[in-house]
Design a protein around this motif. Structure first.
Motif, short mmCIF file in Angstrom:
data_model
loop_
_atom_site.label_atom_id
_atom_site.label_comp_id
_atom_site.label_asym_id
_atom_site.label_seq_id
_atom_site.Cartn_x
_atom_site.Cartn_y
_atom_site.Cartn_z
N VAL A 123 -3.74 -2.60 -9.66
CA VAL A 123 -3.69 -1.24 -9.50
C VAL A 123 -4.16 -0.23 -10.68
O VAL A 123 -4.32 -0.93 -11.58
CB VAL A 123 -2.23 -0.82 -8.98
CG1 VAL A 123 -1.86 -1.30 -7.70
CG2 VAL A 123 -1.44 -1.21 -10.28
N ARG A 151 -5.12 1.27 -5.25
CA ARG A 151 -5.74 -0.31 -5.37
C ARG A 151 -6.90 -0.06 -6.24
O ARG A 151 -7.61 0.75 -5.68
CB ARG A 151 -5.72 -0.80 -4.01
CG ARG A 151 -5.89 -2.34 -3.82
CD ARG A 151 -5.95 -2.82 -2.42
NE ARG A 151 -6.36 -4.36 -2.38
CZ ARG A 151 -6.13 -4.91 -1.48
NH1 ARG A 151 -5.38 -4.74 -0.24
NH2 ARG A 151 -6.76 -6.25 -1.44
N HIS A 172 -7.89 -9.61 -3.84
CA HIS A 172 -6.37 -9.67 -4.06
C HIS A 172 -6.02 -11.32 -4.40
O HIS A 172 -7.03 -11.99 -4.14
CB HIS A 172 -5.55 -9.34 -2.63
CG HIS A 172 -5.82 -10.47 -1.66
ND1 HIS A 172 -6.76 -10.61 -0.63
CD2 HIS A 172 -4.89 -11.42 -1.29
CE1 HIS A 172 -6.60 -11.30 0.14
NE2 HIS A 172 -5.33 -12.12 -0.24
N ASP A 205 0.82 -1.23 -0.07
CA ASP A 205 0.03 -0.03 -0.18
C ASP A 205 0.92 1.21 0.01
O ASP A 205 0.66 2.13 -0.75
CB ASP A 205 -0.92 0.04 1.27
CG ASP A 205 -1.96 -1.07 1.19
OD1 ASP A 205 -2.19 -1.67 0.22
OD2 ASP A 205 -2.47 -1.46 2.23
N TYR A 235 -2.28 -7.45 -6.02
CA TYR A 235 -3.60 -6.80 -6.26
C TYR A 235 -3.55 -5.96 -7.47
O TYR A 235 -2.22 -5.41 -7.78
CB TYR A 235 -4.39 -6.20 -5.08
CG TYR A 235 -3.41 -5.14 -4.23
CD1 TYR A 235 -3.33 -3.92 -5.13
CD2 TYR A 235 -3.06 -5.31 -2.82
CE1 TYR A 235 -2.63 -2.79 -4.26
CE2 TYR A 235 -2.43 -4.10 -2.33
CZ TYR A 235 -2.26 -2.93 -3.24
OH TYR A 235 -1.75 -2.00 -2.46
#
Length: 207
Positions: free
Chosen positions: A206, A177, A182, A167, A204
């Motif tokens: 983006v 995100r 995920h 993050d 995950y």
């Protein structure tokens, strides 16, 4: 020549401990959907279905590739992967309830394996082993996507600390995100590797 994902796709299955952003091409999987705690019996049944199918497809492909002068006449079976989210109820809770996990557990099929070979392999697996979840199995294709990922070493329950690292990295790259969904790629066999030594790629999407 044998296709080895650790060598041919080293970047996608990186064991680097630092977060990174990657572009992932379209990928195809054998997949089973489930809801609930992954420590339960239903999850185990899915695993016990996916592996016979994965090795059945590999065997069918090797037979197909004989004398065809293909670039790859064999391959190493890809690692187990899971796409994880929460049920609508789970999203409303103020704590994590593993019984409210919604997931797709899967094993990737190499791009060079023809669809008819997959179909033949599934028929053979049904005749010889007929694992309990076979009739629920799907062949799913995920489109190309841009992702952030990191290698997590340790227990699955300790993953939040690694997600925090992703993050922070994503924020510094001026990206966001895309959703709470995920993906986890299990480089270690949980049956044989101690929790503190397990290697899992966390990933995950983006934007």
């Amino acid at each position: 020549m044998k296709y080895e994902w650790r060598k041919q796709e080293k970047e996608l299955y990186s064991t680097k401990r630092n977060p990174q952003i990657l572009s992932i091409q379209s990928q195809r999987f054998t997949s089973l959907h489930g809801i609930g705690d992954p420590n339960g019996l239903e999850f185990s049944k899915k695993i016990q279905t996916l592996y016979p199918v994965a090795y059945g497809i590999k065997a069918a492909y090797r037979k197909y590739a004989v004398d065809k002068n293909l670039e790859f006449d064999d391959y190493v079976v890809f690692p187990l992967e899971g796409v994880w989210s929460l049920t609508a109820k789970g999203q409303q809770l103020d704590h994590l309830d593993k019984n409210e996990f919604s997931y797709d557990i899967m094993i990737r099929i190499p791009d060079f394996v023809p669809d008819n070979i997959i179909a033949t392999a599934l028929e053979t697996v049904k005749e010889k082993k007929n694992p309990s979840e076979l009739d629920k199995l799907e062949i799913k294709t995920y489109p190309a996507v841009k992702v952030a990922q990191i290698l997590h070493v340790g227990s699955y329950d300790d993953e939040p600390a690694s997600f925090e690292q992703i993050d922070q990295f994503v924020s510094k790259q001026n990206k966001q995100r895309a959703s709470k969904i995920h993906r986890e790629i299990y480089l270690s066999d949980a049956r044989r590797v101690a929790p503190d030594k397990r290697k899992t790629i966390l990933r995950y999407q983006v934007k």
